[in-house]
Design an enzyme around this catalytic site. Sequence first.
Site, mmCIF file in Angstrom:
data_model
loop_
_atom_site.group_PDB
_atom_site.id
_atom_site.type_symbol
_atom_site.label_atom_id
_atom_site.label_comp_id
_atom_site.label_asym_id
_atom_site.label_seq_id
_atom_site.Cartn_x
_atom_site.Cartn_y
_atom_site.Cartn_z
ATOM 1 N N HIS A 21 -0.310 4.973 7.446
ATOM 2 C CA HIS A 21 -1.373 3.967 7.422
ATOM 3 C C HIS A 21 -2.725 4.613 7.741
ATOM 4 O O HIS A 21 -3.686 3.923 8.047
ATOM 5 C CB HIS A 21 -1.101 2.855 8.435
ATOM 6 C CG HIS A 21 0.250 2.229 8.277
ATOM 7 N ND1 HIS A 21 1.336 2.602 9.028
ATOM 8 C CD2 HIS A 21 0.682 1.266 7.430
ATOM 9 C CE1 HIS A 21 2.389 1.892 8.669
ATOM 10 N NE2 HIS A 21 2.023 1.077 7.691
ATOM 11 N N GLY A 74 0.805 -1.219 0.000
ATOM 12 C CA GLY A 74 0.000 0.000 0.000
ATOM 13 C C GLY A 74 0.833 1.261 0.000
ATOM 14 O O GLY A 74 0.292 2.369 -0.027
#
Length: 548
Positions: free
Chosen positions: A219, A60
């Site tokens: 995140h 990611g």
Amino acid sequence: MAKFMMNKKEDLVADALDGIIYANPWRNLVRLDVDPWIRIVMRNDWDKKKVALISGGGSGHEPAHVGFIGKGMLTAAVCGDLFASPSVEAVYNAIVNLTGEAGCLLIVKNYTGDRLNFGLAAEKARKAGFDVSMVIVGDDIALPDNPQPRGVAGTLLVHKIAGFVAERGDDLAAVTKAAEAANQAMSTMGVAMSSCHLPGEDTDERVPEGSVEMGLGIHGEPGVEVIKSQSSQQIAKQLLENVLQNRDADKPRVLLVNNLGGMSALEMNLVTRDLIESPLSNSVQYLIGPAAMMTALDMKGYSVTSLELSPLFEEAICAPVEAAGWCKAVKVEALKPHKAEKQASEIAFEASENAHVARILSAVCDTLIKNESDLNKLDAQVGDGDTGSTFAAGARHILDECKEQHLPLNTLPDLFAVIGERLAKVMGGSSGVLMAIFFTAAGQQLAEGRALAEALQKGLEKMKHYGGAQLGDRTLIDALQPAIEAMIAGKDFNAVADAAHKGAENTASMTKAKAGRSSYLNSDNLKDVQDPGAVAIARVFAALKTVN
């Protein structure tokens, strides 16, 4: 928010890794095939003679870490699920398969899962006879009292410096020392207008409209504070103040400007300009970026990393590499524009005053400026969302000149000619050129002695001739032509404004556009949506009812 279509959620990371390998211009990446659930990408030219550099973590953050594999940087990256550390087994397999007698350095971002999984894998590998070191990167300074600062974009500079030292053949102790030194010499902080969105998951928008979040993690972790939106310059200044705090401001340094995933190229270029031109950046000698290097999926924000330079670090960041994700360091130099004489001809005129004309001009400009956002939203349904901004840009320029008494308000032919010239300069796209043609042609007719209504009609004819649109083609002409025809017929201004309004309304039922960007859309996209240019014209005529 719309979600991207995946094949299978559980295959997303593996499929994406294949895509990275397919697209890699160096053709130097390969999957280490040990188990379907162990995702390791490595150099395909690795021969184990030098110190191996292994990094990784949750996916990611692309291009990190796979994008930094190659000669001069990483040997391999171990990839976990989205925002989840790879397993001990995965890291252990990378160490065992890639490490030779020179040993291995693990470069780990300072997150609990990464520390634990990479750490235990290192212990197991040492027990098996491998020489393994580990550097835990903690460059984030958003939480100054945190004893475990997060590892964020500065990790890439550790990759680069350690990779340089390893590539030239230094031993594991020297490579580890260089990585540790880099870790101690840098600071990173980020800012975002929205958090990231996990594929297939619903994500709440934590950052309120009109605000930015300072110091958030990669995140989507909350930042240290949410503040009201400021100018790009102010945000850049605040980030620089933070990353330079407790650092020697006079030491030469490099800035890494990192797109967290959702910023446009235009925005990142603006950010870069503001960072480099800040007085706080006087000691910046090199720039890396702007580029998406350590992202947080689609987070709309950016981060700034400052690294104090030593002779070794300078040599290392400038050394060439064979890694697709790396952005070459650029020496910062003052801008030196090439001077040239302006070639465009200017209309000669004498400024004059006319209170009534000034009120009309102000009403037109104020209306377009106030309607900028509404027109942009309307245009976003059928075009590129900039009609309001385009008209407002021209309106602001004309209004400023009107207020500063720089216009020939008492001489309409000159006024129309000047407005046409100004709009050609400050209004972008086709709208600016078309309105410039309209006013220029109308001004010429006024200079020849024609009445205002007839001059406007001639201006409209020129606009239609060069623009190619006709009445019924779903453009601003559908509001402008009925209004001018009502003026030619001698109707009062209420009837003129009503004609423009009705013309704009009629565009909502026109399911086929024959000109402009709307001509590229199908009828479903156009149904029940008024043309934004026609709406702009109608609102101008409506505002003029209070002046005439």
